[in-house]
Scaffold this motif. Structure first.
Motif, PDB file in Angstrom:
ATOM      1  N   LEU A  24      -6.595  -5.658  -5.766  1.00 48.83           N
ATOM      2  CA  LEU A  24      -5.703  -5.559  -4.611  1.00 48.83           C
ATOM      3  C   LEU A  24      -5.443  -6.937  -4.021  1.00 48.83           C
ATOM      4  CD1 LEU A  24      -4.080  -3.985  -2.550  1.00 48.83           C
ATOM      5  CD2 LEU A  24      -6.194  -3.553  -1.274  1.00 48.83           C
ATOM      6  N   ALA A  49      -8.244  -6.906   1.769  1.00 51.72           N
ATOM      7  CA  ALA A  49      -8.296  -6.264   0.453  1.00 51.72           C
ATOM      8  C   ALA A  49      -9.609  -5.505   0.266  1.00 51.72           C
ATOM      9  CB  ALA A  49      -8.118  -7.306  -0.652  1.00 51.72           C
ATOM     10  N   ALA A  78      -9.232  -1.446  -0.425  1.00 53.17           N
ATOM     11  CA  ALA A  78      -9.192  -1.196  -1.870  1.00 53.17           C
ATOM     12  C   ALA A  78      -9.675   0.200  -2.252  1.00 53.17           C
ATOM     13  CB  ALA A  78     -10.021  -2.259  -2.592  1.00 53.17           C
ATOM     14  N   VAL A 119       0.824  -1.218   0.000  1.00 52.97           N
ATOM     15  CA  VAL A 119       0.000   0.000   0.000  1.00 52.97           C
ATOM     16  C   VAL A 119       0.852   1.260   0.000  1.00 52.97           C
ATOM     17  CG1 VAL A 119      -1.706   1.289   1.370  1.00 52.97           C
ATOM     18  CG2 VAL A 119      -1.933  -1.183   1.096  1.00 52.97           C
TER      19      VAL A 119
END
Length: 553
Positions: free
Chosen positions: A66, A52, A56, A18
């Protein structure tokens, strides 16, 4: 690999993935964001996470995209065998056999510490429970709170909190006068007063007062009633404390309600609230403006005749707890006190505190005993109510405590004495205790065969039943933390029953000792460690419920 270590490894992978897209989002991540869960269908892997789906949108990707990116990162973690993307973006994680099996040795090494956490570290909690009036034996509702409250205290403590168990001794008010009049009537051989207390225990207490007071014959009227009040309340409370002790429940503080009124604590609480601007006077009475904090009406604190209203003691007692340094005050009350919650929370807010944070009130529902399909309503000692002693005499302390704590306390509970008296798998406490005793039988047999766990090889624990058992063992810390956070000890009991079931299935499928004269193999040593780990977790869980873990049954 235990779930905490896995979650930490996954967090590092998520943060790295991320970071390039949203540094702020990456910096704010914590282990809690990973939200590891055990899949219901074990074909889906050992662990699953919805991280995720949670992240996301913040970083401008679809959950599925993701998830596919994270699957690659997760797959590179040591001990992870495979990662699959499922549905809109769930991630199913399968561990290598060695990584999963290593948990067994880790549990044995941690011993009684396994399952603990520091989620509540630094918190000082006052837990008040039971607090039955000293006018009779503890009834079933109070017995339920004794079991649940003591288990909750253990859960809060193992989660890092500093916990004080407190009993509020209601020795002030009309119920004490009614108790004293009932004792005097028994002493004189008169019928129980219309508003008094009946039962054999009243006669027993009266006889004990007579045995300890030599001057009763010279007293009459108010003096005689005061003599029976002073001695009788102390004797009754001694009986209550003994019953609790025999039930495995001990308190750190016994707080006397009467002290609040005699020490000036009530006046101090009113003065504090007056300074805060929440006290007003009307019709000659002193009022607390609780409507400003969500109550349905303002409350009289001191009546127009100068007599303190019931809530005055609540004000003083809450302030006293906060001044003693408690961050959280948890009070456990019966269903008949449900109407008090709103005004108590308003009181908390009036002092400048946060309801449901500084003050939390748990409401417990009724308990009914059933035998031969019929309700049990009468007590040998107390007449019209069933007491703690009645339940313990019927099924024993372990079965009583387990039965009272294994269901959510906010639901009514029917206890079938016929089931609890059985020594069979129909009896939940027997089922769990038998599983623990079986782990010790496995250990004794293993010792005799020279299987001591010294050649532990985690990667050999590959049987499907071993995977399921290891998965159950891995869940224990999460269950403990959740039970403490939600104030729901019954979650531990239900977990223990699932763990016992997983152990029994494994026991039927996998041998810990070799057959006949066959040599001892590394797999036998590894399974010995798994059995020992299971026994340790069963023992740790039963201890949290205040239930014994027998080695033989």
């Amino acid at each position: 690999m235990n779930p905490d270590l896995l979650a930490s490894s996954l967090l590092a992978a998520v943060t790295a993935a991320v970071q390039g897209r949203d540094g702020e989002a990456a910096d704010s991540l914590s282990v809690g964001d990973i939200a590891l869960e055990r899949p219901r269908n074990r074909d889906h892997g050992d662990w699953a996470t919805s991280v995720a789906l949670k992240l996301a949108k913040r970083i401008g990707l679809t959950p599925r995209a993701l998830a596919e990116e994270l699957a690659t990162a997760f797959g590179a973690i040591e001990g992870v065998a495979s990662v699959e993307v499922a549905g809109p973006g769930f991630l199913n994680i399968r561990l290598e056999a060695g990584a999963a099996g290593a948990l067994a040795a880790a549990i044995v090494a941690m011993g009684g510490a396994y399952g603990g956490n520091d989620a509540l570290a630094g918190q000082s909690i006052n837990l008040e429970f039971v607090s039955a009036n000293p006018t009779g034996p503890i009834h079933l509702g109070g017995t339920r709170w004794a079991a649940v409250g003591d288990s909750l205290a253990r859960l809060l403590s193992i989660s890092g909190a500093a916990v004080i168990r407190e009993y509020y001794f209601n020795d002030h008010g009309v119920q004490i006068d009614r108790f004293a009049r009932s004792l005097v009537a028994a002493y004189r051989g008169e019928p129980t007063p219309e508003d008094g207390y009946g039962g054999q225990y009243i006669s027993d207490i009266a006889d004990r007062v007579v045995a300890t007071r030599s001057n009763l014959g010279s007293l009459d009227g108010a003096e005689l009633q005061e003599a029976f009040r002073a001695s009788g309340v102390n004797l009754m409370f001694d009986d209550i404390k003994k019953s609790l002790s025999d039930f495995g429940v001990h308190f750190d503080v016994y707080f006397h309600e009467n002290n609040l009124h005699e020490s000036g604590a009530v006046d101090r609480a009113i003065s504090r609230l007056r300074e805060l601007g929440h006290i007003f006077e009307e019709d000659g009475a002193v009022w607390l403006r609780t409507t400003a904090f969500g109550d349905d009406k303002d409350r009289v604190v001191v009546k127009s005749n100068g007599e303190a209203a019931y809530i005055s003691g609540d004000l003083a007692y809450y302030l006293d707890k906060r001044e003693r340094g408690f961050d959280r005050c948890i009070i456990m009350l019966g269903a008949d006190h449900h109407g008090y919650v709103q005004r108590m929370m308003a009181m908390c807010a009036a002092f400048g505190d946060t309801p449901n944070e500084n003050l939390q009130i748990l409401i417990g529902q009724m308990v009914n005993l059933v035998q031969s399909g019929k309700p049990v309503r009468m007590s040998k000692r107390a007449g019209t109510v069933v007491t703690m002693e009645d339940l313990v005499d019927a099924v024993g302390v372990d079965a009583a405590r387990y039965a009272l704590v294994r269901s959510s306390s906010d639901s009514n509970l029917d206890i079938d004495l016929d089931v609890l008296q059985k020594r069979s798998n129909d009896n939940p406490v027997f089922y769990v205790q038998y599983a623990h005793a079986r782990t010790h039988q496995v250990a004794r047999n293993a010792d005799a065969a020279g299987v001591d766990g010294s050649q532990f090889a985690a990667e050999l624990l590959t049987d499907e039943t071993e995977s399921i058992l290891l998965g159950a063992l891995a869940e224990f810390p999460r269950i403990v933390a959740q039970a403490a956070s939600l104030r729901e000890p019954h979650r531990v009991a239900r977990f223990l029953e699932e763990l016992a079931a997983a152990f029994h299935r494994w026991y039927d499928a996998c041998r810990v000792t070799p057959v006949g004269d066959d040599p001892v193999q590394p797999v036998h040593h590894s399974r010995r460690v798994l059995a020992d780990a299971t026994g340790q977790v069963l023992r740790n869980g039963l201890d949290l419920l205040g239930v014994s873990a027998p080695e033989r049954m």
